[in-house]
Design a protein around this motif. Structure first.
Motif, PDB file in Angstrom:
ATOM      1  N   ALA A 150       5.270   9.108 -10.528  1.00 31.15           N
ATOM      2  CA  ALA A 150       5.501   8.112 -11.103  1.00 31.15           C
ATOM      3  C   ALA A 150       4.074   7.595 -11.284  1.00 31.15           C
ATOM      4  CB  ALA A 150       6.456   7.203 -10.755  1.00 31.15           C
ATOM      5  N   ALA A 151       4.427   6.247 -12.303  1.00 31.12           N
ATOM      6  CA  ALA A 151       2.867   5.800 -12.246  1.00 31.12           C
ATOM      7  C   ALA A 151       2.959   4.323 -12.008  1.00 31.12           C
ATOM      8  CB  ALA A 151       2.337   5.825 -13.834  1.00 31.12           C
ATOM      9  N   VAL A 152       2.030   3.775 -11.467  1.00 33.38           N
ATOM     10  CA  VAL A 152       2.301   2.227 -11.110  1.00 33.38           C
ATOM     11  C   VAL A 152       0.707   1.294 -11.601  1.00 33.38           C
ATOM     12  CG1 VAL A 152       1.163   2.785  -8.850  1.00 33.38           C
ATOM     13  CG2 VAL A 152       2.499   0.648  -8.940  1.00 33.38           C
ATOM     14  N   GLN A 153       1.038   0.294 -11.954  1.00 35.33           N
ATOM     15  CA  GLN A 153       0.104  -0.484 -12.229  1.00 35.33           C
ATOM     16  C   GLN A 153      -0.608  -0.980 -10.982  1.00 35.33           C
ATOM     17  OE1 GLN A 153       2.356  -3.441 -15.040  1.00 35.33           O
ATOM     18  NE2 GLN A 153       0.477  -3.311 -16.142  1.00 35.33           N
ATOM     19  N   GLN A 154      -1.918  -1.110 -10.930  1.00 30.49           N
ATOM     20  CA  GLN A 154      -2.778  -1.362  -9.962  1.00 30.49           C
ATOM     21  C   GLN A 154      -2.446  -2.840  -9.320  1.00 30.49           C
ATOM     22  OE1 GLN A 154      -6.896  -0.985 -10.500  1.00 30.49           O
ATOM     23  NE2 GLN A 154      -7.326  -1.195  -8.165  1.00 30.49           N
ATOM     24  N   ASN A 155      -2.078  -3.854 -10.544  1.00 28.33           N
ATOM     25  CA  ASN A 155      -1.775  -5.324  -9.977  1.00 28.33           C
ATOM     26  C   ASN A 155      -0.503  -5.429  -9.741  1.00 28.33           C
ATOM     27  OD1 ASN A 155      -0.239  -4.999 -12.281  1.00 28.33           O
ATOM     28  ND2 ASN A 155      -1.328  -6.681 -13.529  1.00 28.33           N
ATOM     29  N   LYS A 156       0.285  -4.154  -9.256  1.00 30.25           N
ATOM     30  CA  LYS A 156       1.731  -4.280  -8.754  1.00 30.25           C
ATOM     31  C   LYS A 156       1.702  -3.836  -7.295  1.00 30.25           C
ATOM     32  CE  LYS A 156       3.721  -5.603 -12.461  1.00 30.25           C
ATOM     33  NZ  LYS A 156       4.008  -7.236 -12.671  1.00 30.25           N
ATOM     34  N   ILE A 157       0.402  -3.468  -6.775  1.00 31.75           N
ATOM     35  CA  ILE A 157       0.278  -3.328  -5.551  1.00 31.75           C
ATOM     36  C   ILE A 157      -0.146  -4.338  -4.391  1.00 31.75           C
ATOM     37  CG2 ILE A 157      -0.942  -1.518  -3.908  1.00 31.75           C
ATOM     38  CD1 ILE A 157      -0.881   0.310  -6.217  1.00 31.75           C
ATOM     39  N   LYS A 158       0.548  -4.442  -3.438  1.00 35.13           N
ATOM     40  CA  LYS A 158      -0.126  -5.719  -2.376  1.00 35.13           C
ATOM     41  C   LYS A 158      -1.602  -5.275  -2.065  1.00 35.13           C
ATOM     42  CE  LYS A 158       4.489  -7.239  -0.714  1.00 35.13           C
ATOM     43  NZ  LYS A 158       5.286  -7.641   0.548  1.00 35.13           N
ATOM     44  N   THR A 159      -2.335  -6.407  -2.390  1.00 35.72           N
ATOM     45  CA  THR A 159      -3.878  -6.075  -2.199  1.00 35.72           C
ATOM     46  C   THR A 159      -4.047  -5.980  -0.543  1.00 35.72           C
ATOM     47  OG1 THR A 159      -4.201  -8.657  -2.151  1.00 35.72           O
ATOM     48  CG2 THR A 159      -4.573  -7.408  -4.236  1.00 35.72           C
ATOM     49  N   GLY A 160      -3.215  -6.913   0.263  1.00 36.09           N
ATOM     50  CA  GLY A 160      -3.408  -6.625   1.723  1.00 36.09           C
ATOM     51  C   GLY A 160      -2.962  -5.314   2.393  1.00 36.09           C
ATOM     52  N   THR A 161      -2.455  -4.349   1.572  1.00 35.20           N
ATOM     53  CA  THR A 161      -2.257  -3.140   2.181  1.00 35.20           C
ATOM     54  C   THR A 161      -3.130  -2.271   1.432  1.00 35.20           C
ATOM     55  OG1 THR A 161      -0.602  -2.628   0.130  1.00 35.20           O
ATOM     56  CG2 THR A 161       0.271  -3.800   2.082  1.00 35.20           C
ATOM     57  N   VAL A 162      -4.118  -2.398   0.704  1.00 34.42           N
ATOM     58  CA  VAL A 162      -5.202  -1.678   0.124  1.00 34.42           C
ATOM     59  C   VAL A 162      -6.394  -1.714   1.078  1.00 34.42           C
ATOM     60  CG1 VAL A 162      -6.623  -1.123  -1.666  1.00 34.42           C
ATOM     61  CG2 VAL A 162      -4.474  -2.122  -2.124  1.00 34.42           C
ATOM     62  N   ILE A 163      -6.508  -0.363   1.874  1.00 35.75           N
ATOM     63  CA  ILE A 163      -7.331  -0.413   2.822  1.00 35.75           C
ATOM     64  C   ILE A 163      -8.858  -0.696   2.449  1.00 35.75           C
ATOM     65  CG2 ILE A 163      -7.896   2.109   2.554  1.00 35.75           C
ATOM     66  CD1 ILE A 163      -8.187   2.373   5.818  1.00 35.75           C
ATOM     67  N   GLU A 164      -9.433  -0.550   1.487  1.00 34.19           N
ATOM     68  CA  GLU A 164     -10.779  -0.997   0.846  1.00 34.19           C
ATOM     69  C   GLU A 164     -10.765  -2.375   0.904  1.00 34.19           C
ATOM     70  OE1 GLU A 164     -10.104   3.271  -0.242  1.00 34.19           O
ATOM     71  OE2 GLU A 164      -8.905   1.404  -0.634  1.00 34.19           O
ATOM     72  N   THR A 165      -9.642  -3.131   0.304  1.00 30.42           N
ATOM     73  CA  THR A 165      -9.912  -4.473   0.158  1.00 30.42           C
ATOM     74  C   THR A 165      -9.767  -5.066   1.363  1.00 30.42           C
ATOM     75  OG1 THR A 165      -8.759  -4.236  -1.912  1.00 30.42           O
ATOM     76  CG2 THR A 165      -8.769  -6.438  -0.882  1.00 30.42           C
ATOM     77  N   VAL A 166      -9.040  -4.886   2.462  1.00 27.25           N
ATOM     78  CA  VAL A 166      -8.772  -5.206   3.632  1.00 27.25           C
ATOM     79  C   VAL A 166     -10.042  -4.966   4.444  1.00 27.25           C
ATOM     80  CG1 VAL A 166      -7.269  -5.187   5.825  1.00 27.25           C
ATOM     81  CG2 VAL A 166      -6.253  -4.958   3.551  1.00 27.25           C
ATOM     82  N   LEU A 167     -10.579  -3.973   4.515  1.00 22.53           N
ATOM     83  CA  LEU A 167     -11.750  -3.681   5.256  1.00 22.53           C
ATOM     84  C   LEU A 167     -13.067  -4.603   4.778  1.00 22.53           C
ATOM     85  CD1 LEU A 167     -13.495  -1.821   7.250  1.00 22.53           C
ATOM     86  CD2 LEU A 167     -13.788  -0.359   5.336  1.00 22.53           C
TER      87      LEU A 167
END
Length: 279
Positions: A150-167
């Motif tokens: 399926a396809a998901v919009q990037q802004n529909k993903i929790k930023t606190g679970t994106v490893i690059e952002t959290v790092l």
């Protein structure tokens, strides 16, 4: 004389009250000093909070997934449902949707409209139109399981679970870059140790299988003598105090400016040789 006697009596009474107040104040002071001199009770020892383990990104609220970027809605998932999202492009990412299946769904390779999306025996979403199952297998509990894209919009993903952002945020909040300094991050994202590029030590995870059924590395923490000297990633990130280098196979290298130039060049050579020989 009577008035004078009353005056003396009143004066004596006032003196008694004043003396009593002074005695009470002195007694209170003594009690306070004695109390302050008592040893303070030991503070209760509380264990360090264990952060939630993050294997993949999670949905931000109830999210509708489409069949393609800007396409048709095909499935709806609940808040915090795990998504295996690929590399985002123009605000969208391909993702794998995994659900447990009954025998009819397994045999027919089809999820009919209204069918629940099930994870660990619990309903976590629903199918909005008929969806073909792309692959089936038995999970670690022996339950029939199906997967589809399926396809998901990037802004529909929790930023606190994106490893690059959290790092990037973690390194801003933690000034140290030693291996002990990084352990809580390594444990939270379940990074695996790798020792094939000695004398460097690496901790890594894999990229999503949504873009490639045989994914390579996603994030690699690079240590030398137990100090983080850089990060290699299949995606871009903003890392304060680090300089970007383009590596082979579209990987990005981010090495801290205090890293010895010889160490950086040597590691990049080793990494490029490894990924080019992986296939």
């Amino acid at each position: 004389m009577k008035n004078y006697a009353y005056f003396l009596l009143a004066f004596a009474f006032a003196g008694c009250v004043e003396n009593k107040q002074q005695e009470q104040q002195a007694d209170s002071t003594v009690q306070t000093v004695e109390k302050n001199n008592e040893p303070a009770p030991a503070a209760p020892v509380t264990p360090d909070a264990t952060p939630e383990k993050i294997i993949r990104e999670r949905a931000q609220g109830t999210v509708t997934l489409l069949d393609s970027a800007n396409g048709r809605p095909i499935v709806q998932v609940n808040d915090n449902v795990q998504l295996e999202a690929g590399i985002p492009r123009k605000g969208w990412a391909s993702t794998l949707v995994t659900t447990e299946l009954n025998d009819t769904q397994t045999e027919g390779q089809l999820l009919k409209k209204g069918s629940p999306i099930i994870a660990d025996g619990k309903t976590v979403g629903k199918v909005l139109e008929d969806v073909e199952i792309e692959m089936t297998f038995k999970n670690d509990k022996g339950v029939n399981t199906g997967v589809f894209h399926a396809a998901v919009q990037q802004n529909k993903i929790k930023t606190g679970t994106v490893i690059e952002t959290v790092l990037a945020k973690y390194l801003q909040e933690h000034t140290g870059r030693t291996l002990p300094d990084m352990q809580s991050f390594i444990k939270q994202f379940q990074l695996e140790a790798l020792n094939i590029n000695k004398p460097y030590k690496e901790y890594y995870n894999y990229e999503s299988a949504a873009d490639d059924p045989s994914p390579g590395y996603r994030t690699v923490l690079v240590f030398h003598q137990d100090k983080l000297i850089g990060v290699v990633d299949s995606r871009t990130l903003q890392l304060a105090g680090a300089k970007h280098y383009q590596l082979d196979r579209d990987y990005h290298g981010y090495f801290f400016t205090d890293t010895d130039e010889k160490l950086r060049k040597e590691y990049i050579t080793k990494f490029n040789q490894f990924v080019n020989s992986a296939d």
